[in-house]
Design an enzyme around this catalytic site. Sequence first.
Site, PDB file in Angstrom:
ATOM      1  N   HIS A 180      13.122  41.718  28.616  1.00 12.41           N
ATOM      2  CA  HIS A 180      14.533  41.440  28.330  1.00 12.41           C
ATOM      3  C   HIS A 180      14.716  41.462  26.817  1.00 12.41           C
ATOM      4  O   HIS A 180      14.071  40.705  26.096  1.00 12.41           O
ATOM      5  CB  HIS A 180      14.965  40.086  28.888  1.00 12.41           C
ATOM      6  CG  HIS A 180      16.414  39.788  28.653  1.00 12.41           C
ATOM      7  ND1 HIS A 180      17.409  40.110  29.562  1.00 12.41           N
ATOM      8  CD2 HIS A 180      17.048  39.221  27.589  1.00 12.41           C
ATOM      9  CE1 HIS A 180      18.580  39.748  29.062  1.00 12.41           C
ATOM     10  NE2 HIS A 180      18.389  39.200  27.868  1.00 12.41           N
ATOM     11  N   CYS A 181      15.585  42.324  26.341  1.00 11.51           N
ATOM     12  CA  CYS A 181      15.814  42.474  24.904  1.00 11.51           C
ATOM     13  C   CYS A 181      17.076  41.712  24.509  1.00 11.51           C
ATOM     14  O   CYS A 181      18.182  42.054  24.947  1.00 11.51           O
ATOM     15  CB  CYS A 181      15.951  43.955  24.540  1.00 11.51           C
ATOM     16  SG  CYS A 181      16.228  44.244  22.771  1.00 11.51           S
ATOM     17  N   VAL A 182      16.903  40.684  23.688  1.00 10.28           N
ATOM     18  CA  VAL A 182      18.058  39.882  23.264  1.00 10.28           C
ATOM     19  C   VAL A 182      18.949  40.656  22.305  1.00 10.28           C
ATOM     20  O   VAL A 182      20.134  40.348  22.158  1.00 10.28           O
ATOM     21  CB  VAL A 182      17.598  38.565  22.605  1.00 10.28           C
ATOM     22  CG1 VAL A 182      16.867  37.688  23.598  1.00 10.28           C
ATOM     23  CG2 VAL A 182      16.721  38.837  21.377  1.00 10.28           C
ATOM     24  N   ASN A 185      21.067  42.529  24.574  1.00  8.89           N
ATOM     25  CA  ASN A 185      21.598  41.614  25.587  1.00  8.89           C
ATOM     26  C   ASN A 185      21.511  42.226  26.984  1.00  8.89           C
ATOM     27  O   ASN A 185      22.452  42.148  27.782  1.00  8.89           O
ATOM     28  CB  ASN A 185      23.054  41.245  25.266  1.00  8.89           C
ATOM     29  CG  ASN A 185      23.500  40.006  26.019  1.00  8.89           C
ATOM     30  OD1 ASN A 185      22.700  39.170  26.396  1.00  8.89           O
ATOM     31  ND2 ASN A 185      24.811  39.895  26.247  1.00  8.89           N
TER      32      ASN A 185
END
Length: 341
Positions: A180-182, A185
Amino acid sequence: MDFLTLLVLYLCFVLAAVALLCACSGRRESFLARSVSGASQVLSFVIPTQLQTATQRVLHRLFHTRSCLFVVLHVALQAAVYGEYTWEVFVYCWELQFHLLLLLLPYLLLAGNMGCFILCSRANPGIITKSNHASLVKIYAYDGVLFQKGIVCPTCNMEKPARSKHCSFCSMCVHRFDHHCVWVNNCIGAFNAKYFFLYLFTLTAMAATIAIITAALLIQVVLLSNMMRGSYIDDQGQERAVEILFLIQHLFLTFPRIVFMLGFVILLTLVLGAYCCFHLYLALTNQTSNEWYKSRRYGWSHHLTLQPHDRRVYKNTYSKGVWMNLKEIFKPPTVLERKKK
């Protein structure tokens, strides 16, 4: 020690803990994560309960749920760098007759990067639903080590297909889950991995291009001023030849924002370059970040065997050769394609 000092120390610890936990992402039981947890328990005896609760809520909101904060930070950093590049570096380079195409290259890369960013953040990464579950289960075979048949996701209440994982940020299972890439998002999965790879590549190229142009500008300024052939008077009143350290200090005092931006984009280039190489390695070997982290728990072997004491050894069974592995990123396999093989 007064309450204000204690509060400042606590906030500093929280920021340091956040940085460590970001570095430990994907490694739930790492030494650093355990150290941060232990230090938090010690500080809990002296920090007010209300402040602890508020901090935990903020950290949970930032790092355990989908949030636009890092997207805003990402855009703000890009705006700051490109603002400085446009208003100072571009103008000085134009006066020094740098080639126009070279000066416009960062903007072209920015346009491509923003396109990849939008596609990556808005695309469906491969959300597993009841309607597509049956078809996605058939795409990848279970390797018996990292992915085993019959494991049911307690949240989604469905059997996990091979190479999938439940994302706690998005509260859904993702097909061929990477991470999951912040910063975008969104999860990175089978159907937006190509956009993420291009996004990461263009972002690295942007930082490298701006760093090269800015460094070329400063070098040109030094050469035109003949500064390297000059001298200066030190604190003891002695005349000394210009050295690199003195030159850097002089450039920082003369062009503080440009030199600061150069240092930032050089650091960014090194970090992004290493991360880009890591993802290129994963793509060429047909692995995901999730699989790479999980495989560290086991050894590597040419065969799936049982070692003494029934210790399982992991072998990447999904690799099909460099070209086919890279092709799979840009054209994820379907059930029909798998049946043909």
